[in-house]
Design a protein around this motif. Sequence first.
Motif, short mmCIF file in Angstrom:
data_model
loop_
_atom_site.label_atom_id
_atom_site.label_comp_id
_atom_site.label_asym_id
_atom_site.label_seq_id
_atom_site.Cartn_x
_atom_site.Cartn_y
_atom_site.Cartn_z
N ASP A 242 0.84 -1.20 0.00
CA ASP A 242 0.00 0.00 0.00
C ASP A 242 0.87 1.24 0.00
O ASP A 242 1.79 1.38 0.82
N ARG A 243 0.60 2.16 -0.94
CA ARG A 243 1.37 3.39 -1.04
C ARG A 243 0.53 4.54 -0.52
O ARG A 243 -0.62 4.73 -0.94
N TYR A 244 1.12 5.30 0.40
CA TYR A 244 0.42 6.45 0.97
C TYR A 244 1.12 7.72 0.55
O TYR A 244 2.30 7.72 0.18
N GLU A 245 0.41 8.78 0.59
CA GLU A 245 0.97 10.07 0.19
C GLU A 245 1.77 10.67 1.36
O GLU A 245 1.50 10.39 2.53
N ASN A 246 2.72 11.53 0.98
CA ASN A 246 3.52 12.22 1.99
C ASN A 246 2.63 13.16 2.81
O ASN A 246 1.79 13.88 2.26
N GLY A 247 2.82 13.11 4.11
CA GLY A 247 2.02 13.95 5.00
C GLY A 247 0.71 13.32 5.40
O GLY A 247 -0.03 13.90 6.21
N GLN A 248 0.37 12.17 4.84
CA GLN A 248 -0.89 11.51 5.15
C GLN A 248 -0.77 10.76 6.47
O GLN A 248 0.22 10.08 6.74
N VAL A 249 -1.78 10.88 7.34
CA VAL A 249 -1.82 10.19 8.62
C VAL A 249 -2.62 8.91 8.47
O VAL A 249 -3.74 8.93 7.94
N GLN A 250 -2.04 7.79 8.93
CA GLN A 250 -2.70 6.49 8.81
C GLN A 250 -2.71 5.79 10.17
O GLN A 250 -1.72 5.83 10.92
N ARG A 251 -3.85 5.17 10.49
CA ARG A 251 -4.00 4.34 11.68
C ARG A 251 -4.16 2.90 11.21
O ARG A 251 -5.13 2.59 10.50
N LEU A 252 -3.22 2.01 11.58
CA LEU A 252 -3.19 0.65 11.08
C LEU A 252 -3.10 -0.33 12.24
O LEU A 252 -2.57 -0.02 13.29
N SER A 253 -3.65 -1.56 12.01
CA SER A 253 -3.59 -2.64 12.98
C SER A 253 -3.25 -3.91 12.25
O SER A 253 -3.79 -4.22 11.18
N TYR A 254 -2.34 -4.72 12.84
CA TYR A 254 -1.90 -5.96 12.20
C TYR A 254 -1.89 -7.07 13.25
O TYR A 254 -1.56 -6.86 14.43
N THR A 255 -2.25 -8.30 12.77
CA THR A 255 -2.31 -9.48 13.65
C THR A 255 -1.38 -10.55 13.10
O THR A 255 -0.66 -10.34 12.12
N LYS A 256 -1.43 -11.77 13.69
CA LYS A 256 -0.57 -12.86 13.26
C LYS A 256 -1.00 -13.38 11.91
O LYS A 256 -2.12 -13.18 11.47
N GLY A 257 -0.07 -14.10 11.26
CA GLY A 257 -0.40 -14.71 9.98
C GLY A 257 -0.16 -13.74 8.82
O GLY A 257 0.66 -12.84 8.88
N ASP A 258 -0.96 -13.93 7.75
CA ASP A 258 -0.84 -13.11 6.56
C ASP A 258 -1.25 -11.68 6.93
O ASP A 258 -2.36 -11.47 7.48
N PRO A 259 -0.41 -10.66 6.67
CA PRO A 259 -0.72 -9.29 7.10
C PRO A 259 -1.98 -8.77 6.42
O PRO A 259 -2.19 -8.95 5.23
N ALA A 260 -2.78 -8.09 7.24
CA ALA A 260 -3.99 -7.43 6.72
C ALA A 260 -4.22 -6.19 7.52
O ALA A 260 -4.27 -6.23 8.76
N ALA A 261 -4.39 -5.08 6.87
CA ALA A 261 -4.62 -3.82 7.56
C ALA A 261 -6.03 -3.78 8.07
O ALA A 261 -6.98 -4.13 7.37
N GLY A 262 -6.16 -3.31 9.33
CA GLY A 262 -7.49 -3.22 9.91
C GLY A 262 -8.01 -1.82 9.85
O GLY A 262 -7.31 -0.90 9.54
#
Length: 293
Positions: free
Chosen positions: A273-293
């Motif tokens: 996933d590509r985010y823009e410069n200056g963009q604020v992101q809230r992400l959560s990750y668990t075990k196994g195959d990564p998936a953004a929450g």
Amino acid sequence: MSIGNSPSDDRPSADDIVKVAVDDPSADGVELEEVAADRPSVGRALQQARIDAGLTVEEVSSTTRVRIPIVHAIEQDDFTRCGGDVYARGHIRTLARTVGLDPAVLVEQYDADTGGRPAPTPAAPLFEAERFRSEPRRPNWTAAMVAAIVVVVAFVGFTLFSGDDAGSGKSVASQSTGSKPDSTRNPNKPADPKPEPSDSAIAAVPADKVTVKLTAEEGSSWISAKDHNGRLLHEGVLKQGDSKTFTDKERIDLVLGNAGAIELYVNGKQIDDRYENGQVQRLSYTKGDPAAG
């Protein structure tokens, strides 16, 4: 308290009585008669001056810090309790000033009565001290020359020894290089290519935990990381080129202040996933195959 004399104190002492010649009308010629001298003793003079000043022995002692028994003894011309002529003269001066007498006159009278001051010890002549002065030591040129010769010989020997070791070392190196050619190195062979990332990185990550790695590739970014209990793992600025790795047994919660500058790996796998410069992101990750929450 004592301020005056007793009747016995008014009687002149034996030292105060002198014999003088007087005319006797009832007899022919001149007779000798004992009369009191005009000048009183040091102690009597101090005592009479104290009485005339209206001072008691206790008051004089309090003013001069001379103990009462010593004041009484001095007024009776007993200077043995003073501890010596030096202290006696000091007490006479102090008491004389207190009762209004001239200290110099009384001290001079005391010296005359006691035999005078001891003659001062003459100082040693100056030449006596000069005689014991040690002469300056002359430099030992012989020892200096011997030391210089030893240094020169040691330097020459060290130079020759070092030269022989350097020549033998070069010859040994050349022989070893010529006798054992490097047959395994081929200058025409291209260098091994840099290995590409593979699934081995994913295999190295523990399967029973969630692992998140953040790298500031495109610039600096403020980041925050918490575990599944909400406990803060890290908070601050991740400077460009720096990396941070976080691990938890269930979940990692992230806040990226400049998400476009962050390269993200979750459980050993890069997040595309590509985010823009200056963009604020809230992400959560668990075990196994990564998936953004």
